[in-house]
Design a protein around this motif. Structure first.
Motif, PDB file in Angstrom:
ATOM      1  N   ILE A  40       0.771  -1.244  -0.054  1.00  0.00           N
ATOM      2  CA  ILE A  40       0.009  -0.107  -0.120  1.00  0.00           C
ATOM      3  C   ILE A  40       1.085   1.294   0.043  1.00  0.00           C
ATOM      4  O   ILE A  40       1.962   1.263   0.704  1.00  0.00           O
ATOM      5  CB  ILE A  40      -1.011  -0.087   1.161  1.00  0.00           C
ATOM      6  N   SER A  41       0.505   2.233  -0.635  1.00  0.00           N
ATOM      7  CA  SER A  41       1.204   3.466  -0.907  1.00  0.00           C
ATOM      8  C   SER A  41       0.143   4.652  -0.649  1.00  0.00           C
ATOM      9  O   SER A  41      -1.001   4.422  -1.000  1.00  0.00           O
ATOM     10  CB  SER A  41       2.023   3.785  -2.077  1.00  0.00           C
ATOM     11  N   LEU A  42       0.649   5.735  -0.639  1.00  0.00           N
ATOM     12  CA  LEU A  42      -0.178   6.954  -0.528  1.00  0.00           C
ATOM     13  C   LEU A  42      -0.336   7.504  -1.910  1.00  0.00           C
ATOM     14  O   LEU A  42       0.847   7.862  -2.510  1.00  0.00           O
ATOM     15  CB  LEU A  42       0.435   8.203   0.207  1.00  0.00           C
ATOM     16  N   TRP A  43      -1.419   7.487  -2.501  1.00  0.00           N
ATOM     17  CA  TRP A  43      -1.545   7.829  -3.791  1.00  0.00           C
ATOM     18  C   TRP A  43      -1.939   9.451  -3.972  1.00  0.00           C
ATOM     19  O   TRP A  43      -1.438  10.057  -5.106  1.00  0.00           O
ATOM     20  CB  TRP A  43      -2.694   7.106  -4.641  1.00  0.00           C
ATOM     21  N   ALA A  44      -2.764   9.857  -3.183  1.00  0.00           N
ATOM     22  CA  ALA A  44      -2.914  11.378  -3.216  1.00  0.00           C
ATOM     23  C   ALA A  44      -3.542  11.870  -1.744  1.00  0.00           C
ATOM     24  O   ALA A  44      -4.022  11.235  -1.214  1.00  0.00           O
ATOM     25  CB  ALA A  44      -3.961  11.789  -4.331  1.00  0.00           C
ATOM     26  N   LYS A  45      -3.064  13.094  -1.604  1.00  0.00           N
ATOM     27  CA  LYS A  45      -3.768  13.630  -0.348  1.00  0.00           C
ATOM     28  C   LYS A  45      -5.022  14.425  -0.901  1.00  0.00           C
ATOM     29  O   LYS A  45      -5.057  15.300  -1.538  1.00  0.00           O
ATOM     30  CB  LYS A  45      -2.936  14.597   0.665  1.00  0.00           C
ATOM     31  N   VAL A  46      -6.236  14.181  -0.282  1.00  0.00           N
ATOM     32  CA  VAL A  46      -7.482  14.656  -0.624  1.00  0.00           C
ATOM     33  C   VAL A  46      -8.393  14.942   0.471  1.00  0.00           C
ATOM     34  O   VAL A  46      -8.580  14.031   0.913  1.00  0.00           O
ATOM     35  CB  VAL A  46      -8.253  13.996  -1.699  1.00  0.00           C
ATOM     36  N   PRO A  47      -8.436  16.217   1.055  1.00  0.00           N
ATOM     37  CA  PRO A  47      -9.308  16.427   2.395  1.00  0.00           C
ATOM     38  C   PRO A  47     -10.849  15.643   2.049  1.00  0.00           C
ATOM     39  O   PRO A  47     -11.384  15.943   1.043  1.00  0.00           O
ATOM     40  CB  PRO A  47      -9.525  17.722   2.367  1.00  0.00           C
ATOM     41  N   ASP A  48     -11.020  14.915   3.119  1.00  0.00           N
ATOM     42  CA  ASP A  48     -12.488  14.424   3.252  1.00  0.00           C
ATOM     43  C   ASP A  48     -13.102  13.592   2.207  1.00  0.00           C
ATOM     44  O   ASP A  48     -14.014  13.533   1.711  1.00  0.00           O
ATOM     45  CB  ASP A  48     -13.416  15.435   3.399  1.00  0.00           C
ATOM     46  N   ALA A  49     -11.886  13.028   1.546  1.00  0.00           N
ATOM     47  CA  ALA A  49     -11.994  11.988   0.319  1.00  0.00           C
ATOM     48  C   ALA A  49     -13.245  10.830   0.778  1.00  0.00           C
ATOM     49  O   ALA A  49     -13.320  10.086   1.718  1.00  0.00           O
ATOM     50  CB  ALA A  49     -10.751  11.339  -0.057  1.00  0.00           C
ATOM     51  N   ARG A  50     -14.275  10.874  -0.255  1.00  0.00           N
ATOM     52  CA  ARG A  50     -15.403  10.061  -0.058  1.00  0.00           C
ATOM     53  C   ARG A  50     -15.518   9.111  -1.311  1.00  0.00           C
ATOM     54  O   ARG A  50     -14.664   8.194  -1.635  1.00  0.00           O
ATOM     55  CB  ARG A  50     -16.556  10.905  -0.009  1.00  0.00           C
ATOM     56  N   VAL A 351      -8.240   3.469  -2.542  1.00  0.00           N
ATOM     57  CA  VAL A 351      -8.943   3.344  -1.332  1.00  0.00           C
ATOM     58  C   VAL A 351      -9.082   4.684  -0.616  1.00  0.00           C
ATOM     59  O   VAL A 351      -8.067   5.291  -0.648  1.00  0.00           O
ATOM     60  CB  VAL A 351      -8.494   2.340  -0.376  1.00  0.00           C
ATOM     61  N   SER A 352     -10.248   5.345  -0.552  1.00  0.00           N
ATOM     62  CA  SER A 352     -10.455   6.682  -0.127  1.00  0.00           C
ATOM     63  C   SER A 352     -10.589   6.554   1.208  1.00  0.00           C
ATOM     64  O   SER A 352     -10.955   5.631   2.025  1.00  0.00           O
ATOM     65  CB  SER A 352     -11.518   7.427  -0.616  1.00  0.00           C
ATOM     66  N   ASP A 353     -10.067   7.538   2.299  1.00  0.00           N
ATOM     67  CA  ASP A 353     -10.082   7.514   3.607  1.00  0.00           C
ATOM     68  C   ASP A 353     -10.498   9.170   3.755  1.00  0.00           C
ATOM     69  O   ASP A 353      -9.921   9.974   3.689  1.00  0.00           O
ATOM     70  CB  ASP A 353      -8.705   7.311   4.222  1.00  0.00           C
ATOM     71  N   ASP A 354     -11.655   9.318   4.501  1.00  0.00           N
ATOM     72  CA  ASP A 354     -12.009  10.702   4.907  1.00  0.00           C
ATOM     73  C   ASP A 354     -11.330  11.444   6.106  1.00  0.00           C
ATOM     74  O   ASP A 354     -11.153  12.422   6.177  1.00  0.00           O
ATOM     75  CB  ASP A 354     -13.663  10.713   4.910  1.00  0.00           C
ATOM     76  N   GLN A 355     -11.002  10.292   6.833  1.00  0.00           N
ATOM     77  CA  GLN A 355     -10.445  10.978   8.219  1.00  0.00           C
ATOM     78  C   GLN A 355      -9.101  11.264   8.061  1.00  0.00           C
ATOM     79  O   GLN A 355      -8.705  12.390   8.364  1.00  0.00           O
ATOM     80  CB  GLN A 355     -10.443   9.692   9.313  1.00  0.00           C
ATOM     81  N   ALA A 356      -8.411  10.344   7.215  1.00  0.00           N
ATOM     82  CA  ALA A 356      -6.868  10.826   7.178  1.00  0.00           C
ATOM     83  C   ALA A 356      -6.863  11.723   5.837  1.00  0.00           C
ATOM     84  O   ALA A 356      -5.638  12.499   5.753  1.00  0.00           O
ATOM     85  CB  ALA A 356      -6.220   9.433   6.868  1.00  0.00           C
ATOM     86  N   GLY A 357      -7.946  11.901   5.016  1.00  0.00           N
ATOM     87  CA  GLY A 357      -7.663  12.896   3.949  1.00  0.00           C
ATOM     88  C   GLY A 357      -6.871  12.374   2.905  1.00  0.00           C
ATOM     89  O   GLY A 357      -5.831  12.983   2.429  1.00  0.00           O
ATOM     90  N   ALA A 358      -6.915  11.013   2.589  1.00  0.00           N
ATOM     91  CA  ALA A 358      -6.006  10.465   1.530  1.00  0.00           C
ATOM     92  C   ALA A 358      -6.793   9.250   0.804  1.00  0.00           C
ATOM     93  O   ALA A 358      -7.914   8.825   0.980  1.00  0.00           O
ATOM     94  CB  ALA A 358      -5.043   9.529   2.579  1.00  0.00           C
ATOM     95  N   ILE A 359      -6.113   9.231  -0.254  1.00  0.00           N
ATOM     96  CA  ILE A 359      -6.278   8.159  -1.028  1.00  0.00           C
ATOM     97  C   ILE A 359      -4.876   7.079  -1.390  1.00  0.00           C
ATOM     98  O   ILE A 359      -4.077   7.468  -1.706  1.00  0.00           O
ATOM     99  CB  ILE A 359      -6.762   8.438  -2.394  1.00  0.00           C
TER     100      ILE A 359
END
Length: 367
Positions: A40-50, A351-359
């Motif tokens: 797994i890697s961080l693909w993008a930082k996106v605030p509140d990603a849903r 995978v989106s993650d709204d708490q971490a603000g990440a994909i």
């Protein structure tokens, strides 16, 4: 002086529109446990990603909830740009792409942005496809997706934890034509579905459903449901999971007229996005199987969920259920909350993650 103010304003707008992709070290991804061969890697930082959707040219579109923004992510040889293409919307969680246009669900409205991939720098004004959905914001963050029939499916959650709301308006999955016409109810008795997909071979609908709270710590289970045809009722608010009568409304209808879930999940895991894995990167046993994002517990002392589950099915029956990715929950505290999953053209899983603000990007290489 005026020039300096202009430059400052330009810089602020630019920084708000295009964001740099953060380094992996910003999030403790080493804590995520995956099967052998997966990474797994961080693909993008996106605030509140849903919710996630992908365009014909590979643009990944991302909805949000409290942020009120819709994002577009482009990837050119590993260099990603994250643009805000719509802002100040009300709960624009759901996104779908169809025939060159981006559709966005914003509570009572479905908006359409035509030829969006050709106009990311200057997005067009949205066309209101419809504004006839309920205006309540409780469970107002809708999931939308186009089915094999080219109709837009729209979830409408119950406006409460558990109540007898108008069943022609709430607790259902509806569908409309791309222009917003011909509204019809596809499935009822669905408390709050924020994820669905169609089996790649049978073209039948499967969807997650988040169960009610305040019955007990372990009841009712959350659900993965199968709706092969229109007109099925999945129990809410009278019956939950497999023949569990509601403590308040169960006596009014019972469970005899309800369709039980295809698969019962653990209580309070809050299953959200789900996809059938259709890529070619993962091992063959993943082909046409289901991966679910479990957002995690609400109002519970003991936290559950915060993981991805892998559901093995055959002939519409579950063969096995197992955890695919875990580690966002640590010592009863969550640093991340998976929301949606998306199979990319190369077979990797976003995978989106709204708490971490990440994909995140999950990939596989044979060990």
């Amino acid at each position: 002086m005026k020039l300096s103010l202009f430059l400052l304003l330009f810089i602020l707008i630019f920084c708000n529109s295009i964001q740099a992709v953060a380094d992996d070290t910003e999030l403790p991804l080493e804590k995520i446990k995956l099967p052998p061969g997966f990474s797994i890697s961080l693909w993008a930082k996106v605030p509140d990603a849903r919710a996630l959707a992908i365009g014909d040219k590979g643009t990944v579109f991302v909805g949000s909830k409290s942020a009120g923004n819709v994002y577009a992510i482009t990837d050119h040889h590993g260099k990603r740009q994250v643009r805000i293409i719509a802002s100040k919307l009300k709960l624009p969680s759901g996104v779908a792409f169809h025939q060159g246009a981006l559709y966005v669900a914003a509570v009572d409205r479905i908006l359409r942005y035509d030829q969006i991939e050709e106009n990311l720098e200057q997005p067009p004004q949205p066309i209101v496809v419809t504004n006839s959905f309920p205006k309540e914001t409780f469970h107002g963050w809708r999931f939308i997706a186009f089915g094999p029939d080219n109709l837009l499916y729209v979830s409408v959650g119950a406006p409460c934890d558990a109540c007898e709301a108008d069943q022609s308006r709430y607790a259902l999955i509806s569908r409309i034509m791309p222009d917003g016409s011909n509204y019809e109810i596809f499935a009822q008795g669905v408390r709050n579905s924020v994820g669905f997909d169609w089996h790649p071979e049978t073209k039948e609908l499967w969807f997650t459903d988040i169960g009610r709270h305040w019955m007990s710590g372990k009841l009712p289970p959350d659900e993965l449901n199968h709706a092969p045809s229109k007109g099925m009722h999945f129990g809410f608010p009278y019956c939950h999971a497999n023949n569990i009568l509601d403590i308040k409304f169960g006596a009014k209808r019972g469970c005899e007229q309800s369709t039980p879930p295809a698969i019962g999940l653990e209580a309070n895991v809050s299953p959200m996005g789900m996809r059938f894995y259709t890529g070619n990167m993962f091992p063959n046993e993943f082909k046409n199987q289901i991966i679910i994002a479990e957002h995690g517990s609400v109002n519970q002392r003991t936290q559950t969920g915060h993981q991805l589950e892998w559901i093995h099915i055959d002939n519409n029956k579950m063969l096995k259920k197992e955890v695919f990715a875990t580690g966002w929950l640590e010592n009863g505290s969550a640093w991340g909350k998976p929301v949606d999953v998306l199979v990319m053209p190369d077979g990797a899983l976003l995978v989106s993650d709204d708490q971490a603000g990440a994909i995140y990007r999950i990939s596989y290489s044979k060990p």
